[in-house]
Write a protein that holds these residues in place. Structure first.
Motif, mmCIF file in Angstrom:
data_model
loop_
_atom_site.group_PDB
_atom_site.id
_atom_site.type_symbol
_atom_site.label_atom_id
_atom_site.label_comp_id
_atom_site.label_asym_id
_atom_site.label_seq_id
_atom_site.Cartn_x
_atom_site.Cartn_y
_atom_site.Cartn_z
ATOM 1 N N ALA A 181 0.832 -1.205 0.000
ATOM 2 C CA ALA A 181 0.000 0.000 0.000
ATOM 3 C C ALA A 181 0.866 1.253 0.000
ATOM 4 O O ALA A 181 0.555 2.231 -0.680
ATOM 5 N N ARG A 182 1.966 1.240 0.737
ATOM 6 C CA ARG A 182 2.869 2.395 0.755
ATOM 7 C C ARG A 182 3.537 2.592 -0.599
ATOM 8 O O ARG A 182 3.853 3.716 -0.978
ATOM 9 N N ASP A 183 3.738 1.509 -1.332
ATOM 10 C CA ASP A 183 4.415 1.566 -2.627
ATOM 11 C C ASP A 183 3.479 1.916 -3.782
ATOM 12 O O ASP A 183 3.947 2.250 -4.864
ATOM 13 N N CYS A 184 2.158 1.817 -3.563
ATOM 14 C CA CYS A 184 1.177 2.058 -4.632
ATOM 15 C C CYS A 184 0.723 3.507 -4.659
ATOM 16 O O CYS A 184 0.763 4.204 -3.654
ATOM 17 N N ALA A 185 0.249 3.918 -5.817
ATOM 18 C CA ALA A 185 -0.379 5.233 -5.957
ATOM 19 C C ALA A 185 -1.729 5.207 -5.241
ATOM 20 O O ALA A 185 -2.374 4.159 -5.185
ATOM 21 N N PRO A 186 -2.162 6.339 -4.689
ATOM 22 C CA PRO A 186 -3.424 6.376 -3.940
ATOM 23 C C PRO A 186 -4.655 5.939 -4.733
ATOM 24 O O PRO A 186 -5.581 5.410 -4.164
ATOM 25 N N CYS B 225 -12.051 -5.941 1.482
ATOM 26 C CA CYS B 225 -12.407 -4.759 2.284
ATOM 27 C C CYS B 225 -11.271 -4.385 3.228
ATOM 28 O O CYS B 225 -10.910 -3.210 3.333
ATOM 29 N N ARG B 226 -10.692 -5.363 3.895
ATOM 30 C CA ARG B 226 -9.599 -5.077 4.827
ATOM 31 C C ARG B 226 -8.377 -4.576 4.074
ATOM 32 O O ARG B 226 -7.707 -3.627 4.509
ATOM 33 N N ALA B 227 -8.066 -5.181 2.943
ATOM 34 C CA ALA B 227 -6.913 -4.746 2.149
ATOM 35 C C ALA B 227 -7.106 -3.316 1.656
ATOM 36 O O ALA B 227 -6.173 -2.512 1.695
ATOM 37 N N LEU B 228 -8.307 -2.979 1.220
ATOM 38 C CA LEU B 228 -8.585 -1.614 0.769
ATOM 39 C C LEU B 228 -8.527 -0.621 1.924
ATOM 40 O O LEU B 228 -8.081 0.514 1.753
ATOM 41 N N ASP B 229 -8.959 -1.051 3.114
ATOM 42 C CA ASP B 229 -8.825 -0.193 4.297
ATOM 43 C C ASP B 229 -7.358 0.109 4.571
ATOM 44 O O ASP B 229 -6.991 1.251 4.873
ATOM 45 N N LEU B 230 -6.506 -0.906 4.468
ATOM 46 C CA LEU B 230 -5.073 -0.707 4.695
ATOM 47 C C LEU B 230 -4.469 0.193 3.622
ATOM 48 O O LEU B 230 -3.632 1.051 3.925
ATOM 49 N N LEU B 231 -4.900 0.015 2.381
ATOM 50 C CA LEU B 231 -4.435 0.877 1.291
ATOM 51 C C LEU B 231 -4.809 2.326 1.580
ATOM 52 O O LEU B 231 -3.975 3.230 1.448
ATOM 53 N N ASP B 232 -6.029 2.542 2.044
ATOM 54 C CA ASP B 232 -6.490 3.889 2.374
ATOM 55 C C ASP B 232 -5.706 4.463 3.558
ATOM 56 O O ASP B 232 -5.257 5.611 3.516
ATOM 57 N N GLU C 118 -2.685 3.702 4.627
ATOM 58 C CA GLU C 118 -1.298 3.976 4.266
ATOM 59 C C GLU C 118 -1.192 5.173 3.328
ATOM 60 O O GLU C 118 -0.268 5.967 3.442
ATOM 61 N N SER C 119 -2.149 5.337 2.420
ATOM 62 C CA SER C 119 -2.081 6.479 1.509
ATOM 63 C C SER C 119 -2.327 7.772 2.274
ATOM 64 O O SER C 119 -1.725 8.797 1.973
ATOM 65 N N CYS D 155 0.869 8.706 4.121
ATOM 66 C CA CYS D 155 1.886 9.254 3.210
ATOM 67 C C CYS D 155 1.590 10.696 2.870
ATOM 68 O O CYS D 155 2.509 11.486 2.672
ATOM 69 N N GLN D 156 0.328 11.070 2.787
ATOM 70 C CA GLN D 156 -0.050 12.441 2.454
ATOM 71 C C GLN D 156 0.278 13.382 3.605
ATOM 72 O O GLN D 156 0.617 14.536 3.379
ATOM 73 N N VAL D 157 0.205 12.894 4.827
ATOM 74 C CA VAL D 157 0.480 13.712 6.007
ATOM 75 C C VAL D 157 1.972 13.950 6.145
ATOM 76 O O VAL D 157 2.409 15.028 6.522
ATOM 77 N N ALA D 158 2.756 12.949 5.812
ATOM 78 C CA ALA D 158 4.216 13.019 6.005
ATOM 79 C C ALA D 158 4.888 14.011 5.096
ATOM 80 O O ALA D 158 4.468 14.606 4.242
#
Length: 61
Positions: free
Chosen positions: A18-23, A45-52, A54-55, A58-61
């Motif tokens: 998720a950190r490596d993928c585009a939002p 659903c859980r995988a998409l939650d994690l993708l969200d 992590e994205s 990354c936007q906050v950092a």
């Protein structure tokens, strides 16, 4: 903890992908980036939650 039993994907693996993928990554592309295909869909659903999560972190950092 395992997120995807079909593909034996652990939470740490999914979070790293998720950190490596585009939002705006499509779910099938997200699974492909981990070298697997979406199988039964129980983990989606859980995988998409994690993708969200992590994205957003990354936007906050």
């Amino acid at each position: 903890m395992y997120i995807c039993i079909c593909n034996a994907l652990k939470e740490s693996t999914v979070r790293q992908a998720a950190r490596d993928c585009a939002p705006d990554t499509h779910v099938s592309d997200f699974y492909e980036s981990m070298g697997v295909e979406l199988q039964c869909g129980q983990c989606m659903c859980r995988a998409l939650d994690l993708l969200d999560e992590e994205s957003r972190s990354c936007q906050v950092a």
